[in-house]
Design a protein around this motif. Structure first.
Motif, PDB file in Angstrom:
ATOM      1  N   ALA A 113       0.590  -1.000   0.086  1.00 12.93           N
ATOM      2  CA  ALA A 113      -0.234  -0.068   0.328  1.00 12.93           C
ATOM      3  C   ALA A 113       0.918   1.172  -0.063  1.00 12.93           C
ATOM      4  N   THR A 114       0.090   2.401  -0.463  1.00 17.80           N
ATOM      5  CA  THR A 114       1.094   3.558  -0.474  1.00 17.80           C
ATOM      6  C   THR A 114       0.879   4.731   0.690  1.00 17.80           C
ATOM      7  N   LEU A 115       1.289   5.368   0.800  1.00 17.75           N
ATOM      8  CA  LEU A 115       0.848   6.965   1.644  1.00 17.75           C
ATOM      9  C   LEU A 115      -0.761   7.033   1.332  1.00 17.75           C
ATOM     10  N   THR A 116      -0.935   7.215   0.001  1.00 21.69           N
ATOM     11  CA  THR A 116      -1.792   7.929  -0.424  1.00 21.69           C
ATOM     12  C   THR A 116      -2.628   6.892  -0.448  1.00 21.69           C
ATOM     13  N   GLY A 117      -3.037   5.914  -0.081  1.00 24.18           N
ATOM     14  CA  GLY A 117      -4.314   4.621   0.099  1.00 24.18           C
ATOM     15  C   GLY A 117      -4.440   3.501  -0.803  1.00 24.18           C
ATOM     16  N   GLU A 118      -3.180   4.048  -1.764  1.00 25.48           N
ATOM     17  CA  GLU A 118      -3.801   2.883  -3.252  1.00 25.48           C
ATOM     18  C   GLU A 118      -2.528   1.110  -2.436  1.00 25.48           C
ATOM     19  N   VAL A 119      -3.731   0.640  -3.123  1.00 29.11           N
ATOM     20  CA  VAL A 119      -3.464  -0.516  -2.888  1.00 29.11           C
ATOM     21  C   VAL A 119      -3.289  -1.856  -3.769  1.00 29.11           C
ATOM     22  N   ILE A 120      -2.295  -2.649  -3.904  1.00 31.67           N
ATOM     23  CA  ILE A 120      -1.219  -3.958  -5.154  1.00 31.67           C
ATOM     24  C   ILE A 120      -1.294  -4.938  -4.513  1.00 31.67           C
ATOM     25  N   LYS A 121      -1.916  -6.063  -4.768  1.00 32.63           N
ATOM     26  CA  LYS A 121      -2.059  -7.298  -4.237  1.00 32.63           C
ATOM     27  C   LYS A 121      -1.396  -8.182  -4.984  1.00 32.63           C
ATOM     28  N   VAL A 122       0.007  -8.430  -4.445  1.00 34.93           N
ATOM     29  CA  VAL A 122       1.094  -8.958  -5.061  1.00 34.93           C
ATOM     30  C   VAL A 122       1.381  -9.892  -5.364  1.00 34.93           C
ATOM     31  N   LYS A 123       1.319 -10.836  -6.599  1.00 31.64           N
ATOM     32  CA  LYS A 123       1.482 -12.622  -6.373  1.00 31.64           C
ATOM     33  C   LYS A 123       2.961 -12.718  -7.334  1.00 31.64           C
ATOM     34  N   ILE A 124       4.079 -13.654  -7.011  1.00 29.62           N
ATOM     35  CA  ILE A 124       5.209 -13.918  -7.002  1.00 29.62           C
ATOM     36  C   ILE A 124       4.927 -15.187  -7.921  1.00 29.62           C
ATOM     37  N   GLU A 125       4.725 -15.956  -8.954  1.00 29.51           N
ATOM     38  CA  GLU A 125       5.079 -17.618  -9.260  1.00 29.51           C
ATOM     39  C   GLU A 125       6.276 -17.389  -9.564  1.00 29.51           C
ATOM     40  N   VAL A 126       7.176 -18.604  -8.835  1.00 31.49           N
ATOM     41  CA  VAL A 126       7.998 -19.400  -9.554  1.00 31.49           C
ATOM     42  C   VAL A 126       8.176 -20.539 -10.614  1.00 31.49           C
ATOM     43  N   THR A 127       8.382 -20.251 -11.339  1.00 31.92           N
ATOM     44  CA  THR A 127       7.967 -20.976 -12.994  1.00 31.92           C
ATOM     45  C   THR A 127       9.014 -22.089 -12.432  1.00 31.92           C
ATOM     46  N   ASP A 128       8.996 -23.272 -13.157  1.00 33.76           N
ATOM     47  CA  ASP A 128       9.488 -24.039 -13.466  1.00 33.76           C
ATOM     48  C   ASP A 128      10.528 -24.873 -13.975  1.00 33.76           C
ATOM     49  N   VAL A 129      11.800 -25.095 -13.572  1.00 29.99           N
ATOM     50  CA  VAL A 129      12.981 -25.776 -14.865  1.00 29.99           C
ATOM     51  C   VAL A 129      13.453 -26.650 -14.570  1.00 29.99           C
ATOM     52  N   ASN A 130      13.825 -27.066 -15.351  1.00 28.05           N
ATOM     53  CA  ASN A 130      14.373 -28.824 -15.825  1.00 28.05           C
ATOM     54  C   ASN A 130      15.123 -28.552 -14.993  1.00 28.05           C
ATOM     55  N   ASP A 131      15.395 -28.831 -13.456  1.00 31.00           N
ATOM     56  CA  ASP A 131      16.398 -29.386 -12.723  1.00 31.00           C
ATOM     57  C   ASP A 131      16.659 -30.680 -12.055  1.00 31.00           C
ATOM     58  N   ASN A 132      15.263 -31.656 -12.066  1.00 27.28           N
ATOM     59  CA  ASN A 132      15.047 -32.945 -11.629  1.00 27.28           C
ATOM     60  C   ASN A 132      14.848 -33.928 -12.487  1.00 27.28           C
ATOM     61  N   SER A 133      15.493 -35.103 -12.792  1.00 29.55           N
ATOM     62  CA  SER A 133      15.306 -36.366 -13.155  1.00 29.55           C
ATOM     63  C   SER A 133      14.730 -36.833 -12.786  1.00 29.55           C
ATOM     64  N   PRO A 134      13.750 -38.200 -13.835  1.00 29.14           N
ATOM     65  CA  PRO A 134      13.292 -38.980 -13.137  1.00 29.14           C
ATOM     66  C   PRO A 134      13.940 -40.199 -12.454  1.00 29.14           C
ATOM     67  N   ALA A 135      12.945 -40.201 -11.383  1.00 26.25           N
ATOM     68  CA  ALA A 135      13.614 -41.394 -10.317  1.00 26.25           C
ATOM     69  C   ALA A 135      12.934 -42.532 -10.077  1.00 26.25           C
ATOM     70  N   PHE A 136      12.996 -43.800 -10.056  1.00 23.72           N
ATOM     71  CA  PHE A 136      12.822 -45.084  -9.855  1.00 23.72           C
ATOM     72  C   PHE A 136      13.081 -45.270  -8.631  1.00 23.72           C
ATOM     73  N   THR A 137      12.221 -45.603  -7.847  1.00 23.84           N
ATOM     74  CA  THR A 137      12.313 -46.003  -5.973  1.00 23.84           C
ATOM     75  C   THR A 137      13.432 -46.771  -5.567  1.00 23.84           C
ATOM     76  N   SER A 138      13.099 -47.874  -6.310  1.00 26.27           N
ATOM     77  CA  SER A 138      14.774 -48.888  -6.450  1.00 26.27           C
ATOM     78  C   SER A 138      15.726 -48.713  -7.887  1.00 26.27           C
ATOM     79  N   ASP A 139      17.056 -49.330  -7.257  1.00 20.22           N
ATOM     80  CA  ASP A 139      18.106 -49.244  -8.871  1.00 20.22           C
ATOM     81  C   ASP A 139      17.826 -50.005  -9.441  1.00 20.22           C
ATOM     82  N   THR A 140      17.241 -51.476  -8.480  1.00 20.33           N
ATOM     83  CA  THR A 140      17.537 -52.640  -9.402  1.00 20.33           C
ATOM     84  C   THR A 140      15.806 -53.740  -9.186  1.00 20.33           C
ATOM     85  N   ILE A 141      15.535 -54.240  -9.644  1.00 18.41           N
ATOM     86  CA  ILE A 141      14.643 -54.655  -8.632  1.00 18.41           C
ATOM     87  C   ILE A 141      14.711 -56.798 -10.134  1.00 18.41           C
TER      88      ILE A 141
END
Length: 361
Positions: A100-128
């Motif tokens: 909010a500003t001193l004059t009473g103006e109000v801004i609702k701010v939303k910041i979204e974190v976008t995805d990047v390919n920083d994780n690999s698919p992973a199985f629960t075990s390496d060998t079965i």
């Protein structure tokens, strides 16, 4: 703490005033990729003001120890927002606060974190380990647990493949959308019938890949053990065996090497085991050529020791033994498989009788 309370009171006062005066509340949505360095500029709160900025300074609804100020540096004078740390979308994907500003103006701010390919698919075990019967028909399906990827959308798991080209003639992978916990319903398919007698085990790698360029992958090693089934009959080295036996052969002397168990023979023959698989046909009683010169016998060899009825053809000069080798069938009560071979024993004459006149003087 005192400054925080004052700012919060001012913001709430601005919100109350905007409602009373029916002033419009501005909304702004900013985005920033995860993983960018700290001090990366995200945006300017002031850009969302509907009227030209008449005063400087913003009051922020969040306290200085909140998650917003922990992850972002917000300049209360200029309204510029920058990252304070390296953001991780998998930990938090959005932030919301009110300015909010001193004059009473109000801004609702939303910041979204976008995805990047920083994780690999992973199985629960390496060998079965996977057991497959050699009688399993092509098209048989074996369920596998799919890989999980912390990234979403295009950067999440997109599919599966078998890494070894030569294994694709025997196995295939089938997948389609599953549940939230297991996004892909994954199965290993048998493309061709297996033969344990030719090969009793296989090792293959199933890879999961995402939609990045280049794609990130995760792997699962599958050791396939082929279970034996009763699909082969016993096999003799020959279809017919011949042996010549002098009538003077002693009890338990070797007569003929065979690979089965012997029954019958009028009690005059027996099998003696010479190693784990090989047996020798032996004389087990006195032979008299003048009584029987040639035996023809039917006998049965079985690893279950289940005898067939003995069929015997009496001849004057030979003994024929029909040997039946039978396996034990399967654990599920499958039909036992068998093969036959013939053993002919010829009793050779020796000079052990004096001439006898039929008419006495």
């Amino acid at each position: 703490m005192g400054h925080t309370c004052v700012w919060l009171v001012l913001v709430l006062s601005c919100l109350w005033w905007s409602r009373q005066t029916r002033a419009q509340v501005s909304h702004t949505t900013l985005s920033v990729p995860e993983g960018v360095p700290a001090k990366t500029i995200v945006g300017d709160i002031g850009a969302a003001l509907r009227a030209p900025r008449s005063s400087t300074g913003f009051f922020i609804s969040e306290s200085r120890d909140s998650y917003v100020f922990k992850d972002f540096d917000i300049n209360a004078e200029t309204g510029v927002i920058a990252t304070a740390v390296v953001l991780d979308r998998e930990s938090r994907d959005k932030y919301e606060f009110v300015a909010a500003t001193l004059t009473g103006e109000v801004i609702k701010v939303k910041i979204e974190v976008t995805d990047v390919n920083d994780n690999s698919p992973a199985f629960t075990s390496d060998t079965i380990d996977l057991e497959i019967s050699e009688l399993s028909p092509p098209g048989s399906r074996f369920e596998l647990e799919g890989a999980k990827d912390r990234d979403e959308g295009h950067f999440g798991t997109q599919g599966y493949r078998i890494a070894e080209v030569e294994m694709r003639e025997l196995f295939q992978v089938e997948y389609h959308n599953g549940s939230a916990d297991n996004p892909f319903d994954l199965h290993l398919l048998l493309a061709s019938r297996l033969d344990r007698e030719a090969r009793d085990s296989f090792s293959l790698t199933v890879e999961a890949f995402d939609g990045g360029v280049p794609a990130r992958t995760g792997s699962l090693r599958i050791n396939v053990h082929v279970l034996d089934e009763n699909d082969h009959s016993p096999v003799f080295d020959q279809t017919e065996y011949h042996a010549r036996c002098p009538r003077t052969l002693r009890d338990a002397d070797d007569l003929l090497g065979v690979t089965v168990t012997l029954e019958g023979g009028q009690g005059k023959f027996a099998l003696k085991q010479t190693d784990h698989f090989l047996y020798a046909l032996c004389v087990d009683g006195p032979l008299d050529r003048e009584e029987t010169a040639r035996f023809e016998l039917r006998l049965r060899a079985s690893d279950q020791a289940s005898p067939l009825p003995q069929h015997r053809e009496r001849g004057k000069r030979r003994s024929r033994l029909l040997v039946v080798a039978e396996d034990g069938g399967g654990d599920g009560g499958e039909q036992a498989l068998s093969s036959t071979a013939t053993v002919t024993v010829v009793i050779e004459d020796v000079n052990d009788n004096e001439p006898v006149f039929q008419l006495q003087l």
